[in-house]
Design a protein around this motif. Structure first.
Motif, PDB file in Angstrom:
ATOM      1  N   UNK A  96       2.257   2.500  -8.783  1.00 52.24           N
ATOM      2  CA  UNK A  96       2.259   3.310  -7.554  1.00 52.24           C
ATOM      3  C   UNK A  96       0.864   3.883  -7.294  1.00 52.24           C
ATOM      4  N   UNK A  97       0.247   4.416  -8.353  1.00 52.22           N
ATOM      5  CA  UNK A  97      -1.060   5.072  -8.162  1.00 52.22           C
ATOM      6  C   UNK A  97      -2.166   4.050  -7.874  1.00 52.22           C
ATOM      7  N   UNK A  98      -2.103   2.897  -8.534  1.00 55.94           N
ATOM      8  CA  UNK A  98      -3.119   1.870  -8.253  1.00 55.94           C
ATOM      9  C   UNK A  98      -3.045   1.387  -6.821  1.00 55.94           C
ATOM     10  N   UNK A  99      -1.842   1.457  -6.234  1.00 58.27           N
ATOM     11  CA  UNK A  99      -1.684   1.000  -4.852  1.00 58.27           C
ATOM     12  C   UNK A  99      -1.890   2.141  -3.868  1.00 58.27           C
ATOM     13  N   UNK A 132       0.851  -1.184   0.000  1.00 58.16           N
ATOM     14  CA  UNK A 132       0.000   0.000   0.000  1.00 58.16           C
ATOM     15  C   UNK A 132       0.890   1.239   0.000  1.00 58.16           C
ATOM     16  N   UNK A 133       0.594   2.121  -0.957  1.00 57.31           N
ATOM     17  CA  UNK A 133       1.488   3.263  -1.190  1.00 57.31           C
ATOM     18  C   UNK A 133       0.932   4.562  -0.610  1.00 57.31           C
ATOM     19  N   UNK A 134      -0.241   4.483   0.012  1.00 57.36           N
ATOM     20  CA  UNK A 134      -0.859   5.702   0.555  1.00 57.36           C
ATOM     21  C   UNK A 134       0.065   6.355   1.587  1.00 57.36           C
ATOM     22  N   UNK A 135       0.277   7.647   1.444  1.00 58.48           N
ATOM     23  CA  UNK A 135       1.096   8.378   2.414  1.00 58.48           C
ATOM     24  C   UNK A 135       2.596   8.273   2.179  1.00 58.48           C
ATOM     25  N   UNK A 136       3.004   7.522   1.156  1.00 56.41           N
ATOM     26  CA  UNK A 136       4.437   7.393   0.858  1.00 56.41           C
ATOM     27  C   UNK A 136       4.814   8.321  -0.292  1.00 56.41           C
ATOM     28  N   UNK A 137       6.112   8.695  -0.342  1.00 59.75           N
ATOM     29  CA  UNK A 137       6.584   9.550  -1.438  1.00 59.75           C
ATOM     30  C   UNK A 137       7.627   8.799  -2.271  1.00 59.75           C
TER      31      UNK A 137
END
Ligand code: INI
Length: 175
Positions: free
Chosen positions: A44-47, A15-20
């Motif tokens: 990245x965006x799908x996750x 899960x990529x939410x909140x990551x840069x």
């Protein structure tokens, strides 16, 4: 008999939410690298990554990726980086020098900075081999790199060393 304790596993969630994320992308052989880049951003965006949490830095060729990745890592802005390139064998030894220094430099960049740098540099004998790996028979290595970047970013957060302030507090206590 006492039950045997199972080893605890530390996973990097996808899960990529909140990551840069930062992506250094080579323009050389852009017919291929554009497809790798598109698939990496898509992963990245799908996750869950927001588009303003993904920066892309174009560079002339693969040889320029290591310094760019190291400088991006040193900004402290990114949880993980992806280096995208495509080196195609020609008639001279140029290919060997570019491949060797690009892979060595990217490994050094992540080891020196502690920021994961994903290696999404195709090193192929023919254009056909590269096309296969940029969206045809061999899948898309950009998508694989995007997912691996998320996993490594999550793992790095979990394996982060204790904050420096604690280290100095510990040292002070031992004086
Ligand atoms: N750069 C690539 O990314 N792929 C190649 O296939 C390639 N070849 O074959 O020459 C290439 N060369 C350029 C190199 O990466 C540097 O940009 C250049 O030498 C300037 O430093």
């Amino acid at each position: 008999m006492a039950e045997k304790r199972q080893p605890g596993k530390i996973h990097g969630e996808l899960t990529a939410r909140g990551l840069r994320f930062g992506i250094a992308a080579s323009r050389f052989n852009s017919f291929i690298t554009d497809r790798l880049l598109g698939a990496a951003v898509d992963a990245l965006e799908r996750c869950g990554a927001q588009s303003n949490d993904v920066d892309v830095v174009p560079v002339p060729g693969a040889f320029e990726l290591p310094l760019t990745a190291k400088k991006m890592a040193q900004t402290g802005k990114y949880d993980a980086l992806i280096a995208i390139g495509c080196v195609l064998r020609g008639e001279t030894a140029h290919y060997d020098y570019v491949c060797a220094e690009t892979s060595r430099g990217l490994q050094l960049a992540q080891m020196d900075t502690g920021v994961p740098v994903l290696f999404c540099v195709l090193t192929c004998d023919t254009l056909e081999q590269a096309i296969d790996r940029a969206g045809l028979k061999g899948g898309n290595k950009g998508l694989e790199a995007g997912l691996a970047a998320i996993e490594m970013a999550q793992l790095s957060r979990k394996l982060r060393p204790p904050a420096t302030v604690n280290n100095s507090a510990k040292k002070a206590r031992h004086k």
